[in-house]
Design a protein around this motif. Sequence first.
Motif, PDB file in Angstrom:
ATOM      1  N   THR A   1       6.324 -27.209  18.605  1.00 60.96           N
ATOM      2  CA  THR A   1       7.225 -27.568  19.693  1.00 60.96           C
ATOM      3  C   THR A   1       7.485 -26.342  20.567  1.00 60.96           C
TER       4      THR A   1
ATOM      5  N   SER B   1      10.601 -24.636  23.330  1.00 60.96           N
ATOM      6  CA  SER B   1      11.990 -24.690  23.792  1.00 60.96           C
ATOM      7  C   SER B   1      12.047 -24.435  25.293  1.00 60.96           C
TER       8      SER B   1
ATOM      9  N   ARG C   1      16.439 -26.361  22.543  1.00 60.75           N
ATOM     10  CA  ARG C   1      15.567 -25.731  21.547  1.00 60.75           C
ATOM     11  C   ARG C   1      14.672 -26.769  20.867  1.00 60.75           C
ATOM     12  N   GLN C   2      13.388 -26.417  20.767  1.00 63.74           N
ATOM     13  CA  GLN C   2      12.381 -27.274  20.132  1.00 63.74           C
ATOM     14  C   GLN C   2      12.427 -28.688  20.713  1.00 63.74           C
TER      15      GLN C   2
END
Length: 468
Positions: free
Chosen positions: A315, A317, A414-415
């Motif tokens: 992932t 961010s 985030r992510q």
Amino acid sequence: MSKIILGGGLSGLSAAYYGINKFPYEVITLVEKSDRVGGWLKSVRQDDGSIFEQSARTIRPSGEAGANTLQLLNELGLSHEIVPVLRNSPAALNRMIYVNGNLHILPNSLGSMFRKQKPFSKPLYRYFLNDVVAAKKKIVDNDESLYSFVDRRFGTEIADYLISPMVCGICGGDAKEISVKFLMKSIFEKEQEYGSVTRGLIANFLNKKETAPREPTQLEQRANAEKWSVYSFKNGIETLPNALRKDILSKGVKIDLNQDIQEIEVHKKSILMKRTDGTVLVANHLISSIPALNLAPLLKKDHPYLSDILSTFETASMCVVNLKYNKKLLRQDGFGFLVAPKENLPLLGVIYDSCCFPHEDSTILTAMLGGFKFNTYFNEKTTAEEVLNIALKNLGKILNISDQPDNFKVSILRQCIPQYTVGHSKKISLIENYLSDNGLALSLCGASYYGVGVNDVILSAKKAIDEL
């Protein structure tokens, strides 16, 4: 009989919608960890009436997935809420890139393909002719990076100035790591079979099979007649998850918020979902729409093989900075601009919201920062104020905007965006085979697996339900 849907983002809500319509007499429970549904889709209305979008803001009406979303909107009664951006508007035509220290409008017509236009060193058609003469190359493991594919078929400038910025805009990703199958699966497969993209497209045209015509829905007909490029809603993109929530609640779906799950047991005909408070939810099937990285530890005890694969998904961010200025500041109307990664800036791109959806005598922008470069410029201690200052510094450099915004919002997500790196499709096949071979009562949908866009996650939910 009962089913549990894990995750209350757009895909989870869509799964609940399709699920309760297909199984109206079953008990369907949607379980969400946070205190709201909608996931990353969040529209924040300001006191002056303007809307700041946290993530996605527009939807494309084209293709199978686009048609499916239009059908969903029609069923939800949202047709009157739609605000389109037309294909002949500056917001659709003028898409820009920042490279070599300057902003450039990308070619936007057939005629422009035959003219030399900066930053390209020759007319675009000549890059595409390169595909005809480029050597055939069989790729090991039937996958490569998007950058590598475009570079060897069409040239480095197309890879640097078109594809790399585009990948940043779509998923905040690095085109040198993202799989070619993320955006160009069909083209890549044609190239591998026929030796070039051009020969593959010609063969596809000559061998095209007749398919039964599909009657477009009323909303599709409207989108085609009015020539929509993209669209949103009067009250922002969160209109869609809010409408789904209202609809499924009215049909008896139970939504459990603030649910912290500790472990999931998945068997052939049942699932047991253990909460951290010790209570257990039981159902005959689970549809998981949560990110692969979040699902992995929940399955570790009973299905370590599946958990290990899920834990390898990547992932990125993002920092999203919404800005409003109470005056007109832009010298060029357009959709916005993307930054070529070779510029080595923390900024990925800027969307001109007030051009897409005009606001009288004001300028609304959304700056996107980070992505695959997040850890280079930001860390766990980075504050919203620091992110804002970085965004304003880059706007000053690129757009010559020195004014302080009259209103702003900073979101550090985030992510938030899955990265379909090389080998992603192989992981999906391994997961699908494992679920099928073991006959497990588990289905997967959502952005981690079959596409990161709004249309993609809705369609993935529909297909998960259709296959039950």
